[in-house]
Design a protein around this motif. Structure first.
Motif, PDB file in Angstrom:
ATOM      1  N   LYS A 227       0.872  -1.500  -0.245  1.00  0.00           N
ATOM      2  CA  LYS A 227      -0.366   0.014  -0.260  1.00  0.00           C
ATOM      3  C   LYS A 227       0.731   1.238   0.290  1.00  0.00           C
ATOM      4  N   THR A 228       2.198   1.180   0.483  1.00  0.00           N
ATOM      5  CA  THR A 228       2.642   2.480   0.696  1.00  0.00           C
ATOM      6  C   THR A 228       3.189   2.941  -0.872  1.00  0.00           C
ATOM      7  N   PRO A 229       3.377   3.874  -1.851  1.00  0.00           N
ATOM      8  CA  PRO A 229       3.214   4.452  -2.338  1.00  0.00           C
ATOM      9  C   PRO A 229       4.345   4.149  -2.953  1.00  0.00           C
ATOM     10  N   ASN A 230       4.649   3.495  -4.471  1.00  0.00           N
ATOM     11  CA  ASN A 230       6.002   3.492  -5.045  1.00  0.00           C
ATOM     12  C   ASN A 230       6.601   2.561  -4.548  1.00  0.00           C
ATOM     13  N   VAL A 231       6.609   1.857  -3.311  1.00  0.00           N
ATOM     14  CA  VAL A 231       7.028   0.424  -2.923  1.00  0.00           C
ATOM     15  C   VAL A 231       6.875  -0.489  -4.261  1.00  0.00           C
ATOM     16  N   PRO A 232       7.390  -1.553  -4.314  1.00  0.00           N
ATOM     17  CA  PRO A 232       6.818  -2.724  -5.418  1.00  0.00           C
ATOM     18  C   PRO A 232       6.961  -4.071  -4.787  1.00  0.00           C
ATOM     19  N   HIS A 233       6.524  -5.122  -5.044  1.00  0.00           N
ATOM     20  CA  HIS A 233       6.444  -6.368  -4.516  1.00  0.00           C
ATOM     21  C   HIS A 233       7.496  -6.842  -4.377  1.00  0.00           C
ATOM     22  N   GLN A 234       8.086  -8.201  -4.351  1.00  0.00           N
ATOM     23  CA  GLN A 234       9.312  -9.357  -3.558  1.00  0.00           C
ATOM     24  C   GLN A 234       9.094  -9.373  -5.440  1.00  0.00           C
ATOM     25  N   CYS A 235      10.475  -9.087  -5.304  1.00  0.00           N
ATOM     26  CA  CYS A 235      10.640  -9.583  -7.180  1.00  0.00           C
ATOM     27  C   CYS A 235      10.080  -9.116  -8.655  1.00  0.00           C
ATOM     28  N   GLY A 236      10.019  -8.062  -8.890  1.00  0.00           N
ATOM     29  CA  GLY A 236       9.274  -7.432 -10.058  1.00  0.00           C
ATOM     30  C   GLY A 236       8.825  -8.541 -10.877  1.00  0.00           C
ATOM     31  N   ILE A 237       9.994  -9.174 -11.387  1.00  0.00           N
ATOM     32  CA  ILE A 237      10.157  -9.747 -12.802  1.00  0.00           C
ATOM     33  C   ILE A 237       9.212 -11.435 -12.592  1.00  0.00           C
ATOM     34  N   ALA A 238       9.075 -12.096 -11.218  1.00  0.00           N
ATOM     35  CA  ALA A 238       7.736 -13.259 -10.790  1.00  0.00           C
ATOM     36  C   ALA A 238       6.912 -13.424 -11.529  1.00  0.00           C
ATOM     37  N   PRO A 239       6.111 -12.527 -11.308  1.00  0.00           N
ATOM     38  CA  PRO A 239       4.521 -12.643 -12.151  1.00  0.00           C
ATOM     39  C   PRO A 239       4.710 -13.143 -13.251  1.00  0.00           C
ATOM     40  N   PRO A 240       5.597 -12.275 -14.542  1.00  0.00           N
ATOM     41  CA  PRO A 240       5.652 -12.733 -16.132  1.00  0.00           C
ATOM     42  C   PRO A 240       6.871 -13.757 -16.250  1.00  0.00           C
ATOM     43  N   GLU A 241       8.025 -14.386 -15.121  1.00  0.00           N
ATOM     44  CA  GLU A 241       8.381 -15.176 -15.282  1.00  0.00           C
ATOM     45  C   GLU A 241       7.972 -16.840 -15.084  1.00  0.00           C
ATOM     46  N   THR A 242       6.466 -16.183 -13.893  1.00  0.00           N
ATOM     47  CA  THR A 242       6.058 -17.298 -13.594  1.00  0.00           C
ATOM     48  C   THR A 242       5.630 -18.115 -13.818  1.00  0.00           C
ATOM     49  N   THR A 243       4.255 -16.917 -14.691  1.00  0.00           N
ATOM     50  CA  THR A 243       3.382 -17.146 -15.959  1.00  0.00           C
ATOM     51  C   THR A 243       3.957 -18.274 -17.003  1.00  0.00           C
TER      52      THR A 243
ATOM     53  N   ASP B 195      -0.276   1.752   6.565  1.00  0.00           N
ATOM     54  CA  ASP B 195      -0.813  -0.238   6.414  1.00  0.00           C
ATOM     55  C   ASP B 195       0.273  -1.147   7.511  1.00  0.00           C
ATOM     56  N   ASP B 196       1.105  -0.631   8.538  1.00  0.00           N
ATOM     57  CA  ASP B 196       1.979  -1.611   9.325  1.00  0.00           C
ATOM     58  C   ASP B 196       2.432  -2.009   8.567  1.00  0.00           C
ATOM     59  N   GLU B 197       3.430  -1.870   6.783  1.00  0.00           N
ATOM     60  CA  GLU B 197       4.116  -2.716   6.220  1.00  0.00           C
ATOM     61  C   GLU B 197       5.544  -2.593   6.091  1.00  0.00           C
ATOM     62  N   GLY B 198       5.746  -1.426   7.513  1.00  0.00           N
ATOM     63  CA  GLY B 198       7.192  -1.295   7.977  1.00  0.00           C
ATOM     64  C   GLY B 198       8.348  -1.533   7.443  1.00  0.00           C
ATOM     65  N   TRP B 199       8.484  -0.651   5.828  1.00  0.00           N
ATOM     66  CA  TRP B 199       9.810  -0.129   5.030  1.00  0.00           C
ATOM     67  C   TRP B 199      10.157   0.902   5.703  1.00  0.00           C
ATOM     68  N   LEU B 200      11.791   0.445   6.237  1.00  0.00           N
ATOM     69  CA  LEU B 200      12.759   1.414   6.697  1.00  0.00           C
ATOM     70  C   LEU B 200      12.698   2.639   5.726  1.00  0.00           C
ATOM     71  N   PRO B 201      12.892   4.210   6.150  1.00  0.00           N
ATOM     72  CA  PRO B 201      12.923   5.337   5.637  1.00  0.00           C
ATOM     73  C   PRO B 201      14.547   5.212   4.786  1.00  0.00           C
ATOM     74  N   THR B 202      14.626   5.186   3.686  1.00  0.00           N
ATOM     75  CA  THR B 202      16.095   4.641   3.231  1.00  0.00           C
ATOM     76  C   THR B 202      16.731   5.824   2.719  1.00  0.00           C
ATOM     77  N   ASP B 203      17.712   6.554   2.471  1.00  0.00           N
ATOM     78  CA  ASP B 203      18.112   7.133   2.302  1.00  0.00           C
ATOM     79  C   ASP B 203      19.110   6.881   0.413  1.00  0.00           C
ATOM     80  N   PRO B 204      18.534   6.831  -0.435  1.00  0.00           N
ATOM     81  CA  PRO B 204      18.645   6.329  -1.576  1.00  0.00           C
ATOM     82  C   PRO B 204      20.048   6.791  -2.331  1.00  0.00           C
ATOM     83  N   GLU B 205      21.234   7.302  -1.546  1.00  0.00           N
ATOM     84  CA  GLU B 205      22.081   6.897  -1.943  1.00  0.00           C
ATOM     85  C   GLU B 205      23.262   6.207  -1.254  1.00  0.00           C
ATOM     86  N   THR B 206      22.907   6.484   0.515  1.00  0.00           N
ATOM     87  CA  THR B 206      23.966   6.332   1.200  1.00  0.00           C
ATOM     88  C   THR B 206      23.665   5.224   1.797  1.00  0.00           C
TER      89      THR B 206
END
Ligand SMILES: Cc1cc2nc3c(=O)[nH]c(=O)nc-3n(C[C@H](O)[C@H](O)[C@H](O)COP(=O)(O)OP(=O)(O)OC[C@H]3O[C@@H](n4cnc5c(N)ncnc54)[C@H](O)[C@@H]3O)c2cc1C
Length: 396
Positions: free
Chosen positions: A158-174, A279-290
């Motif tokens: 639900k957190t905007p712009n955060v992807p699901h795990q392994c973006g390519i997995a759905p087409p791969e497995t299809t 939604d209590d997803e818990g992703w840590l706020p991360t500096d995109p460079e460091t």
């Protein structure tokens, strides 16, 4: 005085970081000036992408796991003690054993967990391959279905712009499902329907989370007789009636529902109090460079726990590790971090059972899809069977 570096999580990110850091800081470590400790909740290390193949009866548990201790350099103090409590303000964590561990630098790499229970009925009515037991059940169904309908769904955090795990997995497995059913001689009696939600990071109404790949997917699916539907954001599942309903008001019946489920960070990270994720997803706020946790000077995070828009993939971890390693080493040696992550992800996608496709992208550039081929599959097979274990040992 000894600098204590604590790595939490004995998966891809933690293991690569601890081993590479040991090599980088070897003089300090043998001289007693630096020490690396790793805490993990299990004595085992799982090669998580191997779960994909469990669903196709190609891997079993012992092939996709190793003893964590055997993967680590001997200089690393490894302990099986799940972290229950991160106390960032006093630079210490508490293990389930009750013991407190102090640190000068902390690396968090506790990954993420599948959370099908977050969608009503999905746990009971759907199948997925994001752990070990679930794909075993899916394998039974894929090996025995004679006719009917396989529905593929994809759920994003639900957190905007955060992807699901392994973006390519759905087409791969299809594509893998298509190949398997052809090998079994039942493909003409089983309909495959790939669906994708309306909002997928920056893409709207597409079939993939990056625009360029999203645009080429219809031609691939059309050539294989795979049906596809945009704007299907899974809302709930009726496990008895075997119907999946979307937020957009449409529905699909199914015989097998192969889902990419919601995901979340592990409990200790969710309850650490510093995540702003929805939604209590818990992703840590991360500096995109460091790759430091924002607001904390001595805590780094990598892998699936970050809140970055980059893929939650081993191919991202492999590129993030040198940044974390160089930054901790340079902080110790010259008092400031020196490396910056550019968002790079490199991997080989398994495009069907017999073909592979290299992937390469970063914050600025999308994947440019190339025709999948046998060489790609050979490279992926080598990585699955041996390359991965060399990578986590810090040898590649
Ligand atoms: C089915 C599947 C297919 C995938 N396919 C691909 C692919 O084709 N290509 C690709 O690049 N990536 C793929 N990935 C993604 C890849 O596996 C992950 O991105 C990668 O493992 C993330 O590394 P990590 O270190 O963040 O987490 P993990 O590797 O999950 O490691 C987390 C570690 O933390 C430990 N831990 C958890 N909680 C605690 C705690 N409280 N205290 C201490 N330790 C804890 C766990 O036991 C584990 O050892 C796939 C993943 C799955 C599930």
């Amino acid at each position: 005085m000894t600098t204590n570096i604590l790595v939490v999580g004995g998966g891809s990110g933690g293991t690569m970081t601890a081993n590479n850091l040991t090599m980088k800081l070897y003089p300090e470590i043998v001289g007693g000036k630096a020490k690396i400790t790793m805490l993990s909740d299990s004595p085992w290390h799982y090669y998580k992408p191997g779960s994909l193949y469990v669903a196709f009866s190609r891997f079993f548990e012992n092939e996709l796991r190793r003893k964590q201790r055997n993967l680590l350099r001997p200089e690393i103090d490894f302990r099986v003690d799940a972290v229950d409590n991160f106390e960032f303000a006093s630079s210490r964590v508490q293990g389930r054993s009750g013991k407190w561990y102090d640190y000068d630098y902390l690396v968090v790499s506790t990954g993420c967990l599948p959370a099908p229970e977050r969608i009503d009925g999905l746990q009971e009515g759907g199948d997925h391959f994001y752990d070990y037991q679930s794909p075993l059940r899916l394998a039974d169904k894929l090996q025995t279905i004679e006719k009917g309908r396989i529905l593929i769904t994809v759920s994003f955090p639900k957190t905007p712009n955060v992807p699901h795990q392994c973006g390519i997995a759905p087409p791969e497995t299809t594509l893998m499902v298509d190949n398997l059913l052809r090998h079994r001689g039942v493909r003409d009696k089983v309909e495959i329907v790939y669906t994708y939600p309306t909002v997928a990071q920056t893409v709207r109404g597409g079939l993939f989370l990056q625009e360029t790949t999203s645009k080429v997917m219809p031609s691939i699916f059309d050539s294989m007789g795979i049906k596809y539907e945009r704007n299907f954001t899974l809302d709930r599942v009726d496990p008895e009636a075997k119907v999946a309903y979307s937020e957009e008001g449409t529905d699909h019946n199914f015989d097998i529902l192969m889902a990419t489920p919601p995901i979340r960070a592990v409990d200790a990270v969710v309850s650490s109090g510093i995540s702003a994720a929805m939604d209590d997803e818990g992703w840590l706020p991360t500096d995109p460079e460091t790759l430091k946790v924002k607001g904390l000077t001595n805590v780094y995070v990598l892998g699936d726990t970050v809140d970055l828009r980059i893929s939650k993939a081993g191919g991202a971890v492999h590129q993030q590790t040198p940044v974390v390693v160089d930054n901790i080493a340079s902080e110790i040696r010259i008092g400031r971090p020196t490396a910056a992550y550019d968002g790079r992800v490199t991997a080989i996608a398994q495009m069907g059972l017999e073909n592979g496709m290299p992937l390469w992208y970063d914050y600025e550039h999308e994947v440019q899809p190339t025709p999948p081929n046998k060489l790609g599959s050979l490279m992926r097979a080598s990585f699955n069977r041996g390359g991965y274990w060399a990578v986590v040992r810090g040898l590649i």
